[in-house]
Design an enzyme around this catalytic site. Structure first.
Site, PDB file in Angstrom:
ATOM      1  N   GLU A  29       0.850  -1.194   0.000  1.00  0.00           N
ATOM      2  CA  GLU A  29       0.000   0.000   0.000  1.00  0.00           C
ATOM      3  C   GLU A  29       0.881   1.237   0.000  1.00  0.00           C
ATOM      4  O   GLU A  29       1.778   1.383   0.830  1.00  0.00           O
ATOM      5  CB  GLU A  29      -0.937   0.035   1.206  1.00  0.00           C
ATOM      6  N   GLU A  55       4.997   5.108   3.372  1.00  0.00           N
ATOM      7  CA  GLU A  55       4.408   6.413   3.696  1.00  0.00           C
ATOM      8  C   GLU A  55       5.552   7.402   3.916  1.00  0.00           C
ATOM      9  O   GLU A  55       6.650   7.015   4.331  1.00  0.00           O
ATOM     10  CB  GLU A  55       3.551   6.277   4.964  1.00  0.00           C
ATOM     11  N   ASP A 105      -2.013  12.088  -3.390  1.00  0.00           N
ATOM     12  CA  ASP A 105      -1.930  13.534  -3.587  1.00  0.00           C
ATOM     13  C   ASP A 105      -2.096  13.824  -5.077  1.00  0.00           C
ATOM     14  O   ASP A 105      -1.305  13.354  -5.897  1.00  0.00           O
ATOM     15  CB  ASP A 105      -0.570  14.036  -3.098  1.00  0.00           C
ATOM     16  N   LYS A 109      -1.966  21.687  -9.021  1.00  0.00           N
ATOM     17  CA  LYS A 109      -1.530  22.951  -9.611  1.00  0.00           C
ATOM     18  C   LYS A 109      -0.868  22.732 -10.967  1.00  0.00           C
ATOM     19  O   LYS A 109      -0.264  21.692 -11.223  1.00  0.00           O
ATOM     20  CB  LYS A 109      -0.566  23.665  -8.667  1.00  0.00           C
ATOM     21  N   ASP A 141     -10.912  10.653  -5.172  1.00  0.00           N
ATOM     22  CA  ASP A 141     -12.052  11.551  -5.332  1.00  0.00           C
ATOM     23  C   ASP A 141     -11.771  12.609  -6.384  1.00  0.00           C
ATOM     24  O   ASP A 141     -12.640  13.430  -6.683  1.00  0.00           O
ATOM     25  CB  ASP A 141     -12.350  12.255  -4.008  1.00  0.00           C
TER      26      ASP A 141
END
EC number: 2.1.1.33
Length: 331
Positions: A29, A55, A105, A109, A141
């Site tokens: 993950e 992470e 993420d 921009k 999303d």
């Protein structure tokens, strides 16, 4: 269990990382956040798969480790590293059953798309490390990023996208709950390899058990009688660019410290190789014959990469500029 970079082998194996459950599926993950996804997802299997979580947030690392420990998931390894170098250097070819990416993420921009994880090079790397039948599972999303990832998967030439509903466990993450409370929808895709390309591991090695091992990058030189460590100033060097690696390495020599334990000095160096960053110590210590040994130190658990070898070379070159006579280069 939390692993440092130096705790891994290059490449590693499920048999070493999970000695009690080596035969189980192996799932990685990327960006596990506070660790909510894995306990829910692992519960959907008859036996919890072996888990490797990566992470970049230290706070998330500690939260997730506690959550997985409380859930009794002992066959889980967590680490604080960028995903791409971990997958490339640690994971063997054809060994993963799935790579899970929940709410990455989106770097929304303009001009930031190059920072996105799910680009064509990542899909080629993922396809090389997945087993036949494995997949990259994306839940997000962010509609534009979702479309971007689907285009990049196709552009990779080794992946096809299957649009499906997300696994229920993906809707239990912190961000998924937030978006659902706001009435926002999420999208999910399984990116399935159509081809498993060969993506080689880099020239990366663990620090040997002995600092005296020849594999530790080093140099031997004679310093001038008038050597002045006070002449040191922050110094940056770049190199190592190739067709396969157009970025190469960047070495920044930050500080030169006097050693309190022995006759010599210690250089602090910042080494950047793509997404992988290390801060290493390079000792400059006196030898019995009057020469000095320049050598990578084991402190901090560095791994030996082309950039780390170059850092020893940059220190040696700087000392040579100060008048040192180099007798041997071992990097």
């Amino acid at each position: 269990m939390i692993f440092r970079l130096a705790d891994f082998h290059f490449p590693d194996s499920a048999a070493r990382l999970y000695p009690d459950t080596p035969q189980r599926p192996w799932i990685l993950e990327v960006g596990f956040g506070d660790g909510r996804f894995w306990p829910h997802y692992a519960a959907t299997f008859p036996e919890a798969p072996n888990y490797l979580g990566v992470e970049i947030s230290g706070v998330s690392l500690l939260k997730a480790e506690r959550r997985l420990r409380e859930a009794g998931l002992s066959n889980a390894v967590l680490t604080k590293l960028p995903a791409t170098p971990l997958i490339r250097e640690v994971v063997p070819a054809g060994s993963l059953d799935a790579i899970v990416v929940n709410f990455p993420d989106p770097w929304p921009k303009a001009g930031h798309a190059e920072h996105r994880l799910l680009r064509a090079p990542f899909f080629r790397l993922a396809a090389s490390r997945l087993k036949p039948g494995g997949a990259v599972l994306l839940t997000t999303d962010h509609d534009e990023y979702f479309e971007f990832a689907c285009r990049e998967a196709e552009a990779s030439g080794v992946m096809r996208a299957e649009l499906t509903d997300p696994p229920p466990a993906a809707l239990e993450t912190k961000y998924a709950r937030k978006w659902r409370e706001l009435g926002l929808e999420v999208q999910h895709a399984r990116f399935v390899p159509t081809h498993h390309p060969h993506v080689p591991h880099g020239t990366v090695a663990r620090f040997p058990d002995s600092e005296d091992a020849p594999a530790v990058p080093h140099a031997i030189l004679t310093l001038p009688a008038a050597f002045d460590p006070g002449a040191f100033h922050k110094h940056t060097a770049r190199g190592g660019q190739t067709r396969e690696d157009p970025v190469g390495w960047t070495v920044v020599l930050l500080e030169l410290y006097r050693s309190l334990k022995q006759d010599g000095w210690v250089m602090l160096a910042h080494v950047v190789e793509g997404e992988l960053t290390q801060e290493v110590l390079i000792g400059i210590s006196a030898r019995g014959d009057g020469s000095h040994l320049v050598r990578l130190a084991s402190f901090g658990g560095p791994i030996i990469t082309p950039g780390v070898k170059a850092a020893v070379g940059v220190v040696t070159d700087w000392l040579e500029e100060q008048g040192a006579a180099v007798r041997h280069r071992g990097y």
